[in-house]
Design an enzyme around this catalytic site. Structure first.
Site, PDB file in Angstrom:
ATOM      1  CE  LYS A 120      34.204  37.625  37.583  1.00 53.84           C
ATOM      2  NZ  LYS A 120      33.446  37.262  36.708  1.00 53.84           N
ATOM      3  CD  GLU A 189      31.737  40.967  30.484  1.00 56.36           C
ATOM      4  OE1 GLU A 189      31.946  40.096  31.706  1.00 56.36           O
ATOM      5  OE2 GLU A 189      32.310  40.731  29.422  1.00 56.36           O
TER       6      GLU A 189
HETATM    7  O1  KIV Z   1      36.129  35.752  32.925  1.00 56.95           O
HETATM    8  C1  KIV Z   1      36.594  37.090  33.024  1.00 56.95           C
HETATM    9  O2  KIV Z   1      37.797  37.406  32.535  1.00 56.95           O
HETATM   10  C2  KIV Z   1      35.603  37.984  33.487  1.00 56.95           C
HETATM   11  C3  KIV Z   1      35.975  39.379  33.217  1.00 56.95           C
HETATM   12  C4  KIV Z   1      35.871  39.919  31.860  1.00 56.95           C
HETATM   13  C5  KIV Z   1      35.402  40.247  34.194  1.00 56.95           C
HETATM   14  O3  KIV Z   1      34.697  37.633  34.186  1.00 56.95           O
END
Ligand code: KIV
Length: 271
Positions: A120, A189
């Site tokens: 991600k 988010e």
């Molecule tokens: O790092 C994380 O926990 C995240 C979530 C809050 C989506 O990116």
């Protein structure tokens, strides 16, 4: 709703089918083997090895300090525990913003050294080339828009993003761009619920919300927050399902008392 534990391993294709048939996607973070085993056993669809490990596991104020090596350590522990969930790993700050070559080599390290299933990245059109290059190597990519914590010093605050029209318009364009590039999903988010609904309806790929209302295709929370291990963190979007800080504190205080009182161990607890 009961969880289908027959599913061998959740894939990006299964997530797409879930959106297509209107089944919501459940996602939580985990950063270590023992927690990931519990999360996976409970029927989680996606486990996110988030760079929030920087806050939750290491006690930093932001997500910026965590390194690629540290993310790989957390991710490999989670992968060893996850039998069902798709494991997605955050590319940490500084490991992909430089250029697309650097982004690809960071993503490859995560996949090769941890055994995770996807990565991600935070951002939209600005990182399109990097996302493209990672996807070309056969690595599934999840996007992340709205409040992107790696940009906290640009934002200056963790408040709701995209309330103004210009930022909302850019977010919608970014979401479409991520889909066009080939991302399998996107985290939204802390944005207004109405905007998250519009984005979710405009995309074929699933959206996963955190503080983004009811209409996303799935939801994600930080596991330590929803279990009440982080006592002080109580934003409006967080539903706290347990109060593990107090539960654990009570157990540990009892242990300390037992040791001091010489009641632990008893005769049967020795060899
Ligand atoms: O790092 C994380 O926990 C995240 C979530 C809050 C989506 O990116």
């Amino acid at each position: 709703m009961s969880v289908n534990k027959e599913v061998k391993r959740i894939t990006t294709h299964i997530l797409q089918e879930m959106k297509n048939r209107g089944e919501k996607i459940a996602m939580l973070t985990a950063y270590d083997y023992s927690m990931a085993a519990i999360v996976d056993n409970a029927g989680m669809d996606i486990i996110l090895v988030g760079d929030s490990a920087s806050n939750v596991m290491a006690g930093h104020e932001t997500t910026l300090p965590i390194t690629l090596d540290q993310m790989i350590y957390h991710a490999s522990s989670v992968v060893r525990a996850a039998k069902r969930a798709l494991v997605v790993v955050d590319l940490p700050f500084g490991s992909y913003q430089g250029n697309s070559k650097e982004a690809l080599s960071s993503a490859i390290r995560i996949m090769k050294e941890s055994g995770a299933h996807a990565v991600k990245l935070e951002g939209g059109v600005e990182i399109a080339e990097s996302i493209s290059r990672i996807l070309t190597a056969g690595i599934p990519v999840m996007g992340h828009l709205g409040l992107t914590p790696q940009s906290i010093y640009k934002f200056g605050t963790y408040t709701v993003r995209a309330k103004e029209e210009a930022e909302a318009t850019k977010l919608k364009e970014d979401a479409l761009k991520l889909q066009e590039l080939g991302c399998f999903g996107v985290v939204l988010e802390k944005i207004p619920a109405k905007l998250a609904k519009q984005v979710t309806e405009s995309l074929i790929i699933p959206t996963i919300g955190i503080g983004a209302g009811q209409n996303c295709d799935g939801q994600v929370l930080v596991v330590h927050d929803m279990l009440g291990i982080n006592k002080g963190f109580k934003p409006r979007f967080l539903r706290q399902y347990s109060n593990l800080f107090d539960v654990m504190n009570d157990a540990i205080q009892t242990y300390v008392g037992d040791v001091k009182a010489k009641s632990f161990p008893n005769e049967k607890e020795g060899y």
